[in-house]
Design an enzyme around this catalytic site. Structure first.
Site, PDB file in Angstrom:
ATOM      1  N   LYS A  57       0.849  -1.201   0.000  1.00  0.00           N
ATOM      2  CA  LYS A  57       0.000   0.000   0.000  1.00  0.00           C
ATOM      3  C   LYS A  57       0.878   1.242   0.000  1.00  0.00           C
ATOM      4  O   LYS A  57       2.078   1.162   0.274  1.00  0.00           O
ATOM      5  CB  LYS A  57      -0.919  -0.031   1.220  1.00  0.00           C
ATOM      6  CG  LYS A  57      -0.185   0.034   2.545  1.00  0.00           C
ATOM      7  CD  LYS A  57      -1.115  -0.287   3.717  1.00  0.00           C
ATOM      8  CE  LYS A  57      -0.372  -0.208   5.026  1.00  0.00           C
ATOM      9  NZ  LYS A  57      -1.137  -0.802   6.135  1.00  0.00           N
ATOM     10  N   TYR A  59      17.717  29.307  10.180  1.00  0.00           N
ATOM     11  CA  TYR A  59      16.562  30.121  10.571  1.00  0.00           C
ATOM     12  C   TYR A  59      16.389  30.146  12.087  1.00  0.00           C
ATOM     13  O   TYR A  59      16.506  29.113  12.752  1.00  0.00           O
ATOM     14  CB  TYR A  59      15.295  29.551   9.945  1.00  0.00           C
ATOM     15  CG  TYR A  59      15.149  29.855   8.477  1.00  0.00           C
ATOM     16  CD1 TYR A  59      15.034  31.163   8.021  1.00  0.00           C
ATOM     17  CD2 TYR A  59      15.132  28.826   7.546  1.00  0.00           C
ATOM     18  CE1 TYR A  59      14.893  31.442   6.674  1.00  0.00           C
ATOM     19  CE2 TYR A  59      14.986  29.086   6.196  1.00  0.00           C
ATOM     20  CZ  TYR A  59      14.865  30.403   5.768  1.00  0.00           C
ATOM     21  OH  TYR A  59      14.723  30.659   4.427  1.00  0.00           O
ATOM     22  N   ARG A 106     -11.158   0.014  14.289  1.00  0.00           N
ATOM     23  CA  ARG A 106     -10.916   0.818  13.096  1.00  0.00           C
ATOM     24  C   ARG A 106     -11.876   0.330  12.012  1.00  0.00           C
ATOM     25  O   ARG A 106     -12.753   1.049  11.584  1.00  0.00           O
ATOM     26  CB  ARG A 106      -9.441   0.690  12.686  1.00  0.00           C
ATOM     27  CG  ARG A 106      -8.970   1.780  11.784  1.00  0.00           C
ATOM     28  CD  ARG A 106      -7.461   1.774  11.593  1.00  0.00           C
ATOM     29  NE  ARG A 106      -6.938   0.546  10.995  1.00  0.00           N
ATOM     30  CZ  ARG A 106      -5.683   0.408  10.571  1.00  0.00           C
ATOM     31  NH1 ARG A 106      -4.828   1.408  10.690  1.00  0.00           N
ATOM     32  NH2 ARG A 106      -5.272  -0.725  10.043  1.00  0.00           N
ATOM     33  N   MET A 161      13.608  24.470   3.805  1.00  0.00           N
ATOM     34  CA  MET A 161      12.811  23.810   2.770  1.00  0.00           C
ATOM     35  C   MET A 161      13.679  22.936   1.859  1.00  0.00           C
ATOM     36  O   MET A 161      13.315  21.805   1.523  1.00  0.00           O
ATOM     37  CB  MET A 161      12.075  24.861   1.926  1.00  0.00           C
ATOM     38  CG  MET A 161      11.190  24.263   0.853  1.00  0.00           C
ATOM     39  SD  MET A 161      10.396  25.492  -0.181  1.00  0.00           S
ATOM     40  CE  MET A 161       9.125  26.099   0.907  1.00  0.00           C
TER      41      MET A 161
END
Ligand SMILES: *Cc1c(COP(=O)(O)O)cnc(C)c1O
Length: 369
Positions: free
Chosen positions: A35, A255, A130, A303
């Site tokens: 999956k 940062y 679930r 990033m």
């Protein structure tokens, strides 16, 4: 030159881990769980390494279609069953087995014009709450399903919520035993943690569903490491140093200036950031390999870049290899479980989060026996 970041998928490691999981469950058949695009490894690449599995378990009909297009003729299981009645046609056409976890799925099947009867697995909610029928509703669901002309066989499945934890599998396993006692049909129960820690024989199942261990992560880290279980990383995320900076005591990095050097040090800036899928929460101390030497991240993750301490890696320079997790080109291993732990998450999330912008290559040779 292109931006130097690559995810390497090691088919030899996938083969090795599959063999390892078979040793843990020698009498059971094994669904390789693929999956989420094979936990981020890519279905086609995972198929390369895992085609000796007895079947593949996944979620979406489209992924099953891709697997059939790759040439897989064996069993495929939709572990959550169909999401609407129309998907039953694809199950017929592609010969998919599917889980049945709710009344609606039984009604859809009863109204379906099957080309040939389907093999299904009825799902018991043995305590995870679930998906699945409660123990009280299970036997009547079984009777209705087994009586349908659209159904060839009904197996039994359930999922353990804490196979790797302190609760273990005992309560859920006995709920499963009681609910299925005396009913015909194959039993499909254990995930990676249950298979390794409790063994399929002990649990008495015909099928296990192995996911994370096939990809080389220890399902019960930190109790056991991947090395303890003899599992090998199937994914290595590697980049390079873009620059090296010399810091004086008191200078800050990144940062927010969250890291400040206490003494003179060398740091490297690497071409990997949170937009590549590296977790921002792994800033400030997650392990990393530079040139195969273990060191750590410092400051905040940006990033597109992150900083690492290379004070004790004197050979580090622009272009030096950086391994974020998995194996370095030279074979030094940084377990993904350790990076996940430093980031406050689990390996599954890191594997699945590698961003589409990261090029992926097959790396057959590392780890071939
Ligand atoms: C994902 C999943 C598995 C595999 O679990 P791992 O912990 O990755 O081995 C097995 N069964 C079900 C129902 C799942 O959703």
């Amino acid at each position: 030159m292109t931006r130097p970041i690559t995810a390497h998928i090691h088919t030899g490691a996938l083969r090795h881990n599959l063999a390892r999981m078979r040793r843990a469950a020698p009498d059971a058949r094994l669904w390789a769980v693929i999956k989420a695009d094979a936990y981020g490894h890519g279905i086609a690449r995972a198929y390369e390494g895992l085609r000796a599995a007895d079947g593949f378990a996944l979620l979406e009909v489209q992924e099953a279609e891709r697997l059939r297009a790759l040439g897989w003729r064996g069993p495929i299981l939709l572990i959550e069953g169909v999401f609407d009645a129309r998907e039953l046609e694809a199950c017929s056409r592609l010969q998919l087995m599917h889980a049945v976890h709710c009344e609606e799925q039984i009604e859809w099947l009863a109204a379906h014009h099957a080309q040939a009867p389907h093999s299904v697995f009825l799902k018991l909610n043995s305590g995870m709450n679930r998906l699945g029928f409660t123990p009280g509703a299970y036997r009547s669901a079984y009777a209705r399903l087994a009586a349908l002309p659209q159904v060839a066989s009904v197996g039994h499945m359930t999922h353990f919520a804490d196979a790797d934890g302190t609760s273990g599998i005992a309560a859920q396993w006995s709920a499963f035993q009681r609910a299925t006692d005396g009913l015909p049909g194959e039993r499909c129960v254990c995930n990676s943690a249950a298979t390794l820690l409790h063994g399929a024989g002990e649990a008495g199942c015909d099928w296990v569903r192995a996911g994370i261990a096939l990809y080389g992560s220890a399902p019960d880290f930190p109790t056991h490491s991947a090395l303890d279980w003899e599992l090998r990383p199937a994914m290595s995320l590697r980049t390079q140093l873009l620059s090296v900076q010399q810091l004086a005591a008191g200078e800050a990095v990144g940062y927010g200036f969250t890291f400040r050097a206490e003494a003179p040090m060398r740091i490297g800036t690497t071409a990997c950031g949170y937009a590549d899928g590296y977790p921002r929460s792994a800033g400030g101390g997650a392990p990393v390999l530079v040139d195969g030497v273990r060191t750590r991240t410092i400051g905040r993750i940006s990033m597109d870049m992150l900083a690492v301490d290379v004070t004790d890696v004197p050979q580090a320079r622009m272009g030096s290899e950086v391994t974020l997790w998995g194996a370095s080109a030279g074979g030094a291993v940084l377990p993904i479980d350790e990076v996940a732990q430093a980031a406050g998450t689990i390996s599954y999330e890191l594997m699945c989060a590698v961003a589409p912008r990261v090029p992926v290559v097959l790396d057959e040779d590392l780890y071939t026996e």
